[in-house]
Design a protein around this motif. Structure first.
Motif, short mmCIF file in Angstrom:
data_model
loop_
_atom_site.label_atom_id
_atom_site.label_comp_id
_atom_site.label_asym_id
_atom_site.label_seq_id
_atom_site.Cartn_x
_atom_site.Cartn_y
_atom_site.Cartn_z
N LEU A 1 0.93 -1.20 0.03
CA LEU A 1 -0.07 0.07 0.08
C LEU A 1 0.99 1.27 -0.02
N ILE A 2 1.90 1.26 0.84
CA ILE A 2 2.88 2.40 0.77
C ILE A 2 3.42 2.84 -0.61
N VAL A 3 4.08 1.66 -1.14
CA VAL A 3 4.63 1.86 -2.58
C VAL A 3 3.48 2.38 -3.50
N ALA A 4 2.40 1.91 -3.52
CA ALA A 4 1.25 2.27 -4.39
C ALA A 4 0.98 3.78 -4.04
N LEU A 5 0.73 4.37 -2.90
CA LEU A 5 0.39 5.44 -2.61
C LEU A 5 1.44 6.52 -3.07
N VAL A 6 2.74 6.27 -2.67
CA VAL A 6 3.83 7.17 -2.84
C VAL A 6 4.28 6.98 -4.18
N LEU A 7 4.09 6.12 -4.87
CA LEU A 7 4.26 6.18 -6.48
C LEU A 7 3.57 7.03 -6.98
N THR A 8 2.24 7.29 -6.58
CA THR A 8 1.27 8.21 -7.22
C THR A 8 1.53 9.64 -6.83
N THR A 9 1.94 9.51 -5.73
CA THR A 9 1.95 11.10 -5.09
C THR A 9 3.46 11.61 -5.72
N ASN A 10 4.37 10.82 -5.91
CA ASN A 10 5.58 11.27 -6.32
C ASN A 10 5.56 11.33 -8.01
N LEU A 11 4.96 10.75 -8.44
CA LEU A 11 4.45 11.18 -9.99
C LEU A 11 4.03 12.54 -10.13
N LEU A 12 2.99 12.87 -9.13
CA LEU A 12 2.36 14.24 -9.03
C LEU A 12 3.52 15.42 -8.65
N ASP A 13 4.29 14.84 -7.82
CA ASP A 13 5.25 15.95 -7.17
C ASP A 13 6.44 15.85 -8.31
N ALA A 14 6.54 15.03 -9.10
CA ALA A 14 7.80 15.06 -10.08
C ALA A 14 7.44 16.36 -11.20
N ALA A 15 5.88 15.85 -11.66
CA ALA A 15 5.34 16.91 -12.52
C ALA A 15 5.24 18.27 -12.06
N VAL B 1 -4.06 24.88 -15.71
CA VAL B 1 -4.55 23.57 -15.78
C VAL B 1 -4.03 22.53 -15.26
N ALA B 2 -2.65 22.26 -15.66
CA ALA B 2 -1.98 21.26 -14.95
C ALA B 2 -1.82 21.24 -13.69
N PHE B 3 -1.82 22.43 -13.05
CA PHE B 3 -1.82 22.56 -11.58
C PHE B 3 -2.91 22.21 -10.84
N GLY B 4 -3.93 22.41 -11.66
CA GLY B 4 -5.35 22.34 -11.01
C GLY B 4 -5.60 20.70 -10.99
N ILE B 5 -5.13 19.96 -12.11
CA ILE B 5 -5.27 18.38 -11.96
C ILE B 5 -4.73 17.81 -10.99
N VAL B 6 -3.09 18.36 -10.86
CA VAL B 6 -2.37 17.94 -9.61
C VAL B 6 -3.17 18.20 -8.08
N ALA B 7 -3.54 19.24 -8.06
CA ALA B 7 -4.34 19.47 -6.58
C ALA B 7 -5.49 18.57 -6.55
N VAL B 8 -6.20 18.17 -7.43
CA VAL B 8 -7.40 17.16 -6.95
C VAL B 8 -6.89 16.03 -7.03
N VAL B 9 -6.19 15.59 -7.82
CA VAL B 9 -5.82 13.93 -7.72
C VAL B 9 -4.82 13.86 -6.46
N TYR B 10 -3.90 14.78 -6.18
CA TYR B 10 -3.10 14.48 -5.12
C TYR B 10 -3.88 14.66 -3.54
N THR B 11 -4.91 15.38 -3.55
CA THR B 11 -6.05 15.52 -2.39
C THR B 11 -6.76 14.27 -2.46
N THR B 12 -7.15 13.64 -3.49
CA THR B 12 -8.03 12.48 -3.54
C THR B 12 -7.28 11.27 -3.01
N VAL B 13 -6.20 10.92 -3.53
CA VAL B 13 -5.30 9.76 -3.24
C VAL B 13 -4.62 9.71 -1.93
N THR B 14 -4.48 10.90 -1.40
CA THR B 14 -3.97 10.88 -0.04
C THR B 14 -4.84 10.76 1.10
#
Length: 468
Positions: free
Chosen positions: A275-289, A428-441
């Motif tokens: 679970l940790i790997v899956a969650l941090v993989l997603t947030t790291n993708l967003l953080d990298a973008a 728009v790119a920053f807006g998508i990051v904000a929504v997805v980041y909040t949802t997955v965390t």
């Protein structure tokens, strides 16, 4: 990530500890005891300092490379491609490097990683100022420079528990110190890098970067005690051998493939690790973008360049350091899972939303400060959980695999951030990051195996059975 058990800290039932710290022998303190304690604390401090210095070099690279590409007339996609080449090596160096770290010795691995990274970084300005540094050569050197970053960080993290125990420090505090050193590196490195890039340009600033890796290697070699690899197959493996030497002819030594498979099997079978790997993989993708591509482009396009980017990154690093220090005083008293969710959500959502809304620089700084304060608690929680759940002889491999899995989305995130900036725009790119980041965390609030984050079971032992 040899440490104290958080459950014993909470209940105070272990007679061998006092307040969560390893107990000192009863009786008077001899001069030899005092000298030993001082040496142990110097070794721990040196490890943390070397980690901070090495990470400072990485921050300077993260500033210099994007602005070098932009200086060549590069596009957002090319900035993202360079960031992807800087992070992709972690996916290779994480799992393979973890096996090497367990075999060749943690101290030796940390020193070699710094030296190789420093040499590859030094080659960039040397080539740029002599025969030239074309884009393809930059990508190649960035890739080589990042290849040993993960093994070097893993080696220092694996050395941490033994040094912590000998120094008489609570493991949650020392994990927080190591993470705090990274935060401090971002604070100092961002400030230095922003000024250097603005004053002398991205090429010249890379000379400073190369020097930081050399200093880190020298500090580790001089003040951190040598330790050897854990013996595969031994009934009670320990990383306390007097040298880094490894007997390649040892009959009980398993193959590299077997070592890697053993570590991978542990990660796959442990429900919380998955679970940790899956969650941090997603947030790291967003953080990298956001951090590797969108933020430099935003600073260059709307905030005036590297100086503003340095202010934002330094604010993030400084506030994360403050949050890390503050969390160290309460880490053993607060519920891990709820704290983790609250801090993780605040660490990504508000600041991304502020950029999406086109807020002025003071508001961006305030939102970044909030994110930094919240982020300060994340790595200490994750690092302590990993140390508690991973057997000591598997830590190099497991930490390398977890790092590789968590970073697997970073190259794609950096590249997607550049593509998004060129197609749908920064807002728009920053807006998508904000929504997805909040949802997955918010996912850990669903319970299930996430409840295993709370303190239970002996550190370094087999993970407890999942409670559903």
């Amino acid at each position: 990530m040899s440490e104290s058990t958080p459950a014993e800290e909470a209940r105070g039932t272990d007679s061998a500890t006092r307040g969560g710290r390893p107990a000192r022998p009863r009786g008077g303190r001899t001069g030899h005891t005092v000298r030993t304690e001082r040496t142990d604390r110097v070794a721990l401090s040196s490890l943390v300092a070397a980690h901070a210095i090495s990470q400072t070099g990485n921050v300077v690279t993260a500033f210099a490379v994007p602005f070098y590409v932009l200086g060549l007339g590069g596009s957002g996609a090319e900035v993202g491609l360079a960031a992807a080449f800087a992070t992709a090596p972690v996916i290779i160096g994480g799992p393979l490097g973890g096996v090497v770290v367990d075999r060749v010795g943690h101290r030796r691995a940390a020193i070699v990683a710094d030296l190789v990274s420093g040499a590859s970084v030094l080659a960039m300005p040397v080539l740029a100022l002599t025969v030239g540094l074309p884009f393809w050569a930059l990508l190649a050197l960035v890739f080589v420079g990042g290849l040993l970053d993960s093994p070097g960080q893993t080696a220092r993290r694996v050395m941490l528990p033994a040094l912590t125990e000998r120094a008489g420090v609570r493991i949650e505090r020392s994990v927080g110190l190591l993470d705090g050193s990274e935060r401090f590196a971002k604070l100092i490195g961002a400030s230095i890098a922003g000024l250097l890039v603005a004053a002398v340009g991205p090429v010249a600033s890379l000379f400073v970067n190369a020097a930081t890796f050399a200093v880190s290697a020298a500090l580790t070699g001089a003040l951190v005690p040598a330790s050897g690899p854990a013996r595969t197959g031994s009934p009670n493996p320990r990383d306390d051998h007097p040298t880094d030497a490894t007997d390649a002819t040892e009959p009980t030594r398993a193959s590299y493939r077997s070592d890697l498979v053993e570590g991978a099997r542990f990660v796959v079978r442990d429900p919380l690790m998955r679970l940790i790997v899956a969650l941090v993989l997603t947030t790291n993708l967003l953080d990298a973008a956001r951090g590797s591509t969108l933020l430099p482009l935003y600073a260059n396009d709307r905030l005036g360049g590297a100086a503003a980017l340095g202010l934002l990154v330094a604010t993030m690093g400084g506030c994360a350091l403050a949050g890390n220090v503050a969390f160290g005083f309460v880490a053993h008293r607060v519920p891990r899972r709820l704290t983790f969710v609250a801090c993780f959500t605040l660490a990504g959502g508000p600041s991304s939303l502020a950029f999406a809304l086109g807020a002025p620089l003071p508001v961006l700084v305030a939102a970044t400060a909030l994110s930094g304060l919240a982020a300060g608690a994340l790595n200490p929680i994750l690092g302590t959980v990993q140390l508690e759940r991973t057997p000591e002889h598997l830590r190099g491999r497991v930490f390398g695999l977890v790092t590789a899995g968590a970073w697997a989305g970073i190259p794609a995130g950096a590249l997607l951030g550049g593509v998004a900036a060129d197609t749908i725009g920064l807002t728009v790119a920053f807006g998508i990051v904000a929504v997805v980041y909040t949802t997955v965390t918010l996912a850990p609030l669903t319970g299930g195996h996430w409840r295993l984050m709370e303190r239970r079971g002996p550190p370094g032992g087999r993970p407890p059975a999942p409670s559903l």
